[in-house]
Every structure is written in structure tokens, then in C-alpha cells.
Design a protein around this motif. Structure first.
Motif, mmCIF file in Angstrom:
data_model
loop_
_atom_site.group_PDB
_atom_site.id
_atom_site.type_symbol
_atom_site.label_atom_id
_atom_site.label_comp_id
_atom_site.label_asym_id
_atom_site.label_seq_id
_atom_site.Cartn_x
_atom_site.Cartn_y
_atom_site.Cartn_z
ATOM 1 N N ALA A 1 0.832 -1.205 0.000
ATOM 2 C CA ALA A 1 0.000 0.000 0.000
ATOM 3 C C ALA A 1 0.867 1.255 0.000
ATOM 4 O O ALA A 1 0.553 2.245 -0.687
ATOM 5 C CB ALA A 1 -0.933 -0.002 1.208
ATOM 6 N N ALA A 2 1.960 1.226 0.758
ATOM 7 C CA ALA A 2 2.856 2.384 0.799
ATOM 8 C C ALA A 2 3.535 2.594 -0.556
ATOM 9 O O ALA A 2 3.689 3.739 -1.003
ATOM 10 C CB ALA A 2 3.904 2.195 1.896
ATOM 11 N N ARG A 3 3.928 1.512 -1.221
ATOM 12 C CA ARG A 3 4.544 1.658 -2.546
ATOM 13 C C ARG A 3 3.530 2.191 -3.564
ATOM 14 O O ARG A 3 3.877 2.998 -4.431
ATOM 15 C CB ARG A 3 5.097 0.321 -3.010
ATOM 16 N N THR A 4 2.287 1.746 -3.468
ATOM 17 C CA THR A 4 1.240 2.262 -4.358
ATOM 18 C C THR A 4 1.003 3.747 -4.094
ATOM 19 O O THR A 4 0.848 4.538 -5.038
ATOM 20 C CB THR A 4 -0.068 1.467 -4.162
ATOM 21 N N ALA A 5 0.977 4.132 -2.823
ATOM 22 C CA ALA A 5 0.779 5.551 -2.479
ATOM 23 C C ALA A 5 1.954 6.390 -2.956
ATOM 24 O O ALA A 5 1.764 7.551 -3.352
ATOM 25 C CB ALA A 5 0.595 5.700 -0.974
ATOM 26 N N GLU A 6 3.152 5.839 -2.946
ATOM 27 C CA GLU A 6 4.315 6.582 -3.432
ATOM 28 C C GLU A 6 4.225 6.846 -4.926
ATOM 29 O O GLU A 6 4.780 7.830 -5.416
ATOM 30 C CB GLU A 6 5.610 5.829 -3.107
ATOM 31 N N LEU A 7 3.550 5.979 -5.659
ATOM 32 C CA LEU A 7 3.356 6.229 -7.091
ATOM 33 C C LEU A 7 2.505 7.478 -7.328
ATOM 34 O O LEU A 7 2.741 8.238 -8.269
ATOM 35 C CB LEU A 7 2.703 5.025 -7.763
ATOM 36 N N PHE A 8 1.519 7.686 -6.474
ATOM 37 C CA PHE A 8 0.618 8.825 -6.643
ATOM 38 C C PHE A 8 1.127 10.101 -5.983
ATOM 39 O O PHE A 8 0.986 11.192 -6.531
ATOM 40 C CB PHE A 8 -0.771 8.495 -6.073
ATOM 41 N N PHE A 9 1.713 9.978 -4.780
ATOM 42 C CA PHE A 9 2.080 11.168 -4.001
ATOM 43 C C PHE A 9 3.573 11.440 -3.969
ATOM 44 O O PHE A 9 3.993 12.436 -3.405
ATOM 45 C CB PHE A 9 1.563 11.021 -2.565
ATOM 46 N N GLY A 10 4.369 10.541 -4.526
ATOM 47 C CA GLY A 10 5.818 10.744 -4.549
ATOM 48 C C GLY A 10 6.494 10.023 -3.396
ATOM 49 O O GLY A 10 5.882 9.720 -2.377
ATOM 50 N N PRO A 11 7.795 9.767 -3.548
ATOM 51 C CA PRO A 11 8.526 9.028 -2.510
ATOM 52 C C PRO A 11 8.797 9.910 -1.287
ATOM 53 O O PRO A 11 8.719 11.129 -1.345
ATOM 54 C CB PRO A 11 9.826 8.637 -3.208
ATOM 55 N N GLY A 12 9.129 9.245 -0.188
ATOM 56 C CA GLY A 12 9.525 9.949 1.023
ATOM 57 C C GLY A 12 8.433 10.108 2.057
ATOM 58 O O GLY A 12 8.702 10.626 3.139
ATOM 59 N N LEU A 13 7.220 9.733 1.772
ATOM 60 C CA LEU A 13 6.145 9.854 2.754
ATOM 61 C C LEU A 13 6.255 8.740 3.789
ATOM 62 O O LEU A 13 6.752 7.654 3.525
ATOM 63 C CB LEU A 13 4.782 9.789 2.070
#
Length: 182
Positions: free
Chosen positions: A71-83
Motif C-alpha cells: 500500500a505504501a509503494r502504491t501511495a508513493e506512485l501517486f504522491f511521490g517518494p519519502g512519505l
């Protein structure tokens, strides 16, 4: 209830090897309880129950952290890395790699728990099997010949005899024949 009835069943007479091993597999520590070794039986039962519990615990956490990492990797696709995202089992925050690392640690714990369970079960089965085979060996008929030497008629399978050479110093050299016991 089975463990309370076990001492008379395995100690009074030579037991069936397959039956004793099946009971030891189904009831943790059965063989030790049957020999009236209650501390060993308790340790075996606690070890097997503890490894099953820890395997389930590690498996559930492994799947949760693996899902969180996806889920975190999917979110990084949309919001960018580092979150950073809230840890479902902790009170802190982790990034996708942190979740992946925790998932890998839980996967290792799961494998270690399964391995420990297999080792404890194998030791318990081996110990029970040795005890049953010793009971069967001791129940063979013994025929006194004279002096301090006695012979017994080999009435059952002796798996060690298959590894002995034909001419044995303990008997007439026949497999399944008379064998000396000193």
C-alpha cells in the motif's frame, strides 16, 4: 485426559510402534508422559504449543506488514517518494522500505518457528520410538543356555541386524536366527 491414561498403556506391555508414534504426533509429549517423565512431557508440550502460537503470530504480522508495504509503494506512485505511514502494530511511522524490512523480519520469525516446531516434534517422535523399540526388545523370550550366557529367539524385525555383517560375533551369523545377549 489421554495423557493421564497413557502411563499404563505404554509401560505395561510392548506397544505398537505406529500407534505410539501417531499418539505422540497428535498429543504433544505423549511418549514422555507415558514413560512417567512429566517434566520432559510438559516441556515438549509447551515447546510445541509455543512454536505453533509464535508461527501464527509471525505469519499474521508478516502478512500485515507485507500488505502495508504494498500500500505504501502504491501511495508513493501517486504522491511521490519519502512519505511516512502509520505503523499498524507500532506507535510510530514508517516508509515503504521500513514496512518491507519489518515484513522480512516477521517472515524469518515464521520460518524459525516452523523449524523449531519440526525439530521438537522430530525429537519427541524419535524418543518415543526408541522407547517402544526398547520395550519390544526387552519382551522377547530369553532361553537360558548355561553359565552367564543366554540366547533369545529373534521374533520381530531387528533393523540393526540389516546393518550387521553376516558373520557376527554375537550369534551364529544368521539373520532372524538365534542371537546372543551378554
Amino acid at each position: 485426559l489421554l495423557a493421564c491414561a497413557a502411563p499404563a498403556a505404554l509401560s505395561a506391555q510392548p506397544a505398537n510402534l505406529a500407534g505410539a508414534l501417531a499418539l505422540d504426533l497428535a498429543v504433544p509429549g505423549y511418549g514422555a508422559f507415558a514413560r512417567e517423565e512429566y517434566l520432559s512431557g510438559s516441556l515438549i508440550a509447551a515447546g510445541r504449543a509455543g512454536t505453533v502460537y509464535s508461527a501464527i503470530w509471525f505469519y499474521v504480522r508478516w502478512q500485515e506488514y507485507r500488505s502495508a508495504a504494498r500500500a505504501a509503494r502504491t501511495a508513493e506512485l501517486f504522491f511521490g517518494p519519502g512519505l511516512r505511514y502509520r505503523d499498524p502494530y507500532g506507535d510510530g511511522f514508517e516508509n515503504a522500505q521500513g514496512f518491507q524490512n519489518k515484513a522480512a523480519r516477521r517472515a524469518f520469525g515464521f520460518g524459525a518457528s516452523i523449524t523449531a516446531h519440526i525439530v521438537i516434534t522430530a525429537i519427541s517422535l524419535w524418543w518415543t520410538g526408541e522407547h517402544v523399540l526398547n520395550l519390544q526388545r526387552e519382551s522377547r523370550p530369553v532361553f537360558p543356555v548355561g553359565g552367564t550366557t543366554s540366547f533369545w529367539l529373534d521374533t520381530g524385525p531387528d533393523f540393526a541386524a540389516d546393518r550387521r555383517p553376516e558373520a557376527s560375533r554375537h550369534g551364529w551369523g544368521m539373520r532372524g536366527g538365534l542371537t546372543a545377549r551378554f
